[in-house]
Every structure is written in C-alpha cells, then in structure tokens.
Write a protein that holds these residues in place. Structure first.
Motif, PDB file in Angstrom:
ATOM      1  N   LYS A 267      38.913  29.254  41.982  1.00  0.00           N
ATOM      2  CA  LYS A 267      39.994  30.209  42.231  1.00  0.00           C
ATOM      3  C   LYS A 267      40.527  30.068  43.647  1.00  0.00           C
ATOM      4  O   LYS A 267      39.780  29.787  44.590  1.00  0.00           O
ATOM      5  N   LEU A 268      41.838  30.285  43.788  1.00  0.00           N
ATOM      6  CA  LEU A 268      42.463  30.361  45.097  1.00  0.00           C
ATOM      7  C   LEU A 268      42.220  31.744  45.691  1.00  0.00           C
ATOM      8  O   LEU A 268      41.884  32.701  44.972  1.00  0.00           O
ATOM      9  N   LEU A 269      42.412  31.861  46.998  1.00  0.00           N
ATOM     10  CA  LEU A 269      42.149  33.126  47.679  1.00  0.00           C
ATOM     11  C   LEU A 269      42.963  34.266  47.088  1.00  0.00           C
ATOM     12  O   LEU A 269      42.449  35.373  46.881  1.00  0.00           O
ATOM     13  N   TYR A 270      44.241  34.030  46.815  1.00  0.00           N
ATOM     14  CA  TYR A 270      45.068  35.125  46.305  1.00  0.00           C
ATOM     15  C   TYR A 270      44.567  35.617  44.947  1.00  0.00           C
ATOM     16  O   TYR A 270      44.644  36.823  44.646  1.00  0.00           O
ATOM     17  N   GLU A 271      44.023  34.723  44.126  1.00  0.00           N
ATOM     18  CA  GLU A 271      43.483  35.138  42.830  1.00  0.00           C
ATOM     19  C   GLU A 271      42.273  36.056  43.020  1.00  0.00           C
ATOM     20  O   GLU A 271      42.119  37.058  42.304  1.00  0.00           O
ATOM     21  N   GLN A 272      41.422  35.714  43.978  1.00  0.00           N
ATOM     22  CA  GLN A 272      40.254  36.542  44.258  1.00  0.00           C
ATOM     23  C   GLN A 272      40.656  37.935  44.747  1.00  0.00           C
ATOM     24  O   GLN A 272      40.115  38.955  44.307  1.00  0.00           O
ATOM     25  N   LEU A 273      41.626  37.980  45.663  1.00  0.00           N
ATOM     26  CA  LEU A 273      42.023  39.275  46.214  1.00  0.00           C
ATOM     27  C   LEU A 273      42.829  40.100  45.225  1.00  0.00           C
ATOM     28  O   LEU A 273      42.720  41.336  45.200  1.00  0.00           O
ATOM     29  N   PHE A 274      43.634  39.465  44.390  1.00  0.00           N
ATOM     30  CA  PHE A 274      44.344  40.200  43.347  1.00  0.00           C
ATOM     31  C   PHE A 274      43.343  40.833  42.378  1.00  0.00           C
ATOM     32  O   PHE A 274      43.502  41.986  41.953  1.00  0.00           O
ATOM     33  N   ASP A 275      42.303  40.080  42.013  1.00  0.00           N
ATOM     34  CA  ASP A 275      41.258  40.622  41.131  1.00  0.00           C
ATOM     35  C   ASP A 275      40.552  41.796  41.809  1.00  0.00           C
ATOM     36  O   ASP A 275      40.264  42.817  41.169  1.00  0.00           O
ATOM     37  N   LEU A 276      40.296  41.657  43.102  1.00  0.00           N
ATOM     38  CA  LEU A 276      39.618  42.715  43.842  1.00  0.00           C
ATOM     39  C   LEU A 276      40.476  43.980  43.914  1.00  0.00           C
ATOM     40  O   LEU A 276      39.952  45.102  43.803  1.00  0.00           O
ATOM     41  N   ALA A 277      41.773  43.807  44.085  1.00  0.00           N
ATOM     42  CA  ALA A 277      42.679  44.960  44.124  1.00  0.00           C
ATOM     43  C   ALA A 277      42.638  45.731  42.805  1.00  0.00           C
ATOM     44  O   ALA A 277      42.588  46.970  42.794  1.00  0.00           O
ATOM     45  N   GLU A 278      42.638  45.006  41.687  1.00  0.00           N
ATOM     46  CA  GLU A 278      42.567  45.651  40.370  1.00  0.00           C
ATOM     47  C   GLU A 278      41.238  46.391  40.201  1.00  0.00           C
ATOM     48  O   GLU A 278      41.184  47.517  39.701  1.00  0.00           O
ATOM     49  N   LYS A 279      40.150  45.754  40.618  1.00  0.00           N
ATOM     50  CA  LYS A 279      38.822  46.357  40.483  1.00  0.00           C
ATOM     51  C   LYS A 279      38.703  47.599  41.356  1.00  0.00           C
ATOM     52  O   LYS A 279      38.147  48.632  40.934  1.00  0.00           O
ATOM     53  N   SER A 280      39.239  47.521  42.581  1.00  0.00           N
ATOM     54  CA  SER A 280      39.199  48.660  43.491  1.00  0.00           C
ATOM     55  C   SER A 280      39.943  49.860  42.917  1.00  0.00           C
ATOM     56  O   SER A 280      39.460  50.996  42.979  1.00  0.00           O
TER      57      SER A 280
END
Length: 305
Positions: A267-280
């Motif tokens: 995964k690219l960084l933006y994919e990781q952070l987008f997933d984290l935003a949804e989880k948060s």
C-alpha cells in the motif's frame, strides 16, 4: 522640535495603516480562493531544446471541487480541497497552507526528497509562502512570493521544484523534477492557476530541460447545493485530518530532510492514512490516538534526518 515629532509620528501612523491594509488585502485574496468550483485542467507542451523530442498529447480534464478553510489565523490560512465525483463520492484532494513571512522553506530536490532551507529576513519580508500538500498531507512543494494588488488585479507568483504532476507520474520516467512557474490571480468568476513549467532531468551533472509546458487550471464558481454530500462526508472526516496535520507538523519540525518511500506492505502512504481516517471515524478515536497512530504509519514511509 514638537512639530517635527508630530510629523514623524503621523508618518509612522500612515505607514502602519498602509502595511496593515496590505496584509488585510493579502488575507482577503487568499481566503477568496476557498469556495465551490468547477475546475478545468489544460496543459500543453510548448517547446523542447532537442528537435527530436516527441511532444506528449495535450492534457484536458475537469471536475468539481470544494475548497474549504480549515485554519485561519492572522499569519496562516489553510485551505483543504475536496474532489466531488457524482452525488455520493468525495476524495480528499490537495491542501494549500499560506504562511506569512515564514523563515524556512521545504525545498524539493529529487527522488521524493525534500530539504529544509533557511531564508534571509529580506527574502521573506512582506511575502507569503504557499505550502502545497498531497492527498495524505505529505509534502509536495513550497514556494514564496508577494501578493500584488494594483489596478483592480490581485495576483501572486513564484517558482518551485516539485515531483512529477499527478497526471504524469505513473505514465512517464523521462524526467524527474517539475520546475514550476506558478501564477495565481483572481477573476470575476473565481480564480486562475496559470503555470509555465520546465520538465527537468536532475542528476549529479546538474539540470537538463527536456520540455517546457503551459498550464491553466481555471476555478469557476458553481452552485453550493451540489456539495451537500461532500459537506456531510467532511463533517465526519475533518477531526481525524486535523490530528493528521498535527502529526505531520511534528515530523516536519523534527527533521531537516524527508525522503518519502513508495509502497509498504502493498500500500501507498495515502491508502494507509485514508483507511486510518475511516477507522478513526467509525471507532470514535480521540485526538491523541489519531496523532499517535498517524505518526506510527508515517514513520514507516519516511527516511528523515
């Protein structure tokens, strides 16, 4: 003597009012970049030093974008852009922070590497730095310039190096730096982002221009009603991304050089952070956890010093 003191005092007052008026004009121009827009993107290569160079096809695209102010203080204005696709899809797009008289600049080198450079007081006085970030709030480029307000025109221009533009970085590898000539000016319908760019091969031997390019990104105001879903979506996401900005600020403050990696664990960084935003959002995390988890992910993608 008293008369001389009075004249000097009045003179200083006029200068203070004039300077404040200029700063207010600058802030008003920057804040007017926010709004609801249809954006058209037009780019064309115009010149190449090598006559054997084959010009790439012109690029044209368009979309709807909401630019919303997420921070507003006397010497800093941050604007988040949100791309709207159809009636039910929103993509967190680029962000621009405008900072007045910033003493340093994060300068792009090459190979996804940025270096912090100190500026002289004379280089920053009265000037604004536009700091442009990618969709995951990682750096893209920073440049400094003076807002000019004359004859009814309001404009700002600068030069900066950046990575390849999004429209080309997955399609080309014949150059590695975009030397940008940026000009932003307000229009009756919204604003224009005009560019005169050099496509550069940067190596140990120096820079070699392979092509020049003209670009126009026109932001035209449209009906706010189209962005109802985007407003609802951003209401749920904005808390996490405020914490993510704070996490990145810590990273920037602690490091003079940042090198950003590609994929990690597929995964690219933006994919990781987008997933984290949804989880948060789903799990109702607090700011401390958002920031800690974000820094943990960022640190897996950067080499910093």
């Amino acid at each position: 003597m008293k008369k001389l003191i009075l004249i000097l005092s009045l003179g200083l007052s006029v200068l203070t009012v004039s300077a404040q008026s200029k700063l207010d004009q600058d802030r008003a121009a920057i804040k007017s970049l926010a709004g609801y827009y249809k954006v058209t993107f037009n780019y064309a290569e115009t010149f190449a030093p090598d006559t054997a160079y084959k010009f790439h096809p012109r690029y044209h695209s368009w979309g709807y974008e909401w630019a919303t102010i997420v921070e507003d203080s006397p010497k800093k204005i941050a604007i988040q852009h949100l791309l709207v696709v159809g009636d039910s899809t929103v993509i967190k797009h680029w962000r621009e922070d405008w900072v007045y008289e910033q003493p340093t600049i994060l300068q792009y080198d090459k190979d996804n590497t940025w270096k912090k450079v100190a500026l002289k007081p004379s280089e920053v006085k009265g000037r604004w730095t536009q700091k442009v970030y990618q969709v995951d709030d990682s750096p893209r480029y920073e440049s400094i310039g003076t807002w000019v307000h004359v004859d009814g025109r309001h404009e700002w221009q600068s030069k900066a190096d950046s990575p390849l533009p999004r429209r080309e970085f997955t399609k080309r590898n014949d150059y590695n730096v975009l030397n940008r000539g940026n000009r932003i000016y307000l229009t009756p319908q919204g604003w224009m982002f005009e560019q005169d760019n050099n496509k550069v091969v940067r190596s140990a031997d120096g820079d070699k221009i392979i092509a020049q390019e003209k670009g126009y990104e026109e932001f035209t105001k449209v009906d706010e009603a189209k962005f109802a879903f985007a407003k609802k979506w951003w209401a749920g996401q904005q808390g996490y991304w405020a914490d993510a900005r704070a996490a990145w600020d810590d990273v920037f403050a602690k490091n003079g050089t940042i090198k950003l990696a590609g994929k990690k664990d597929g995964k690219l960084l933006y994919e990781q952070l987008f997933d984290l935003a949804e989880k948060s959002e789903k799990e109702k995390w607090n700011s401390a956890r958002n920031k800690a988890e974000t820094i943990k992910i960022i640190n897996g993608y950067i080499s910093a010093s």
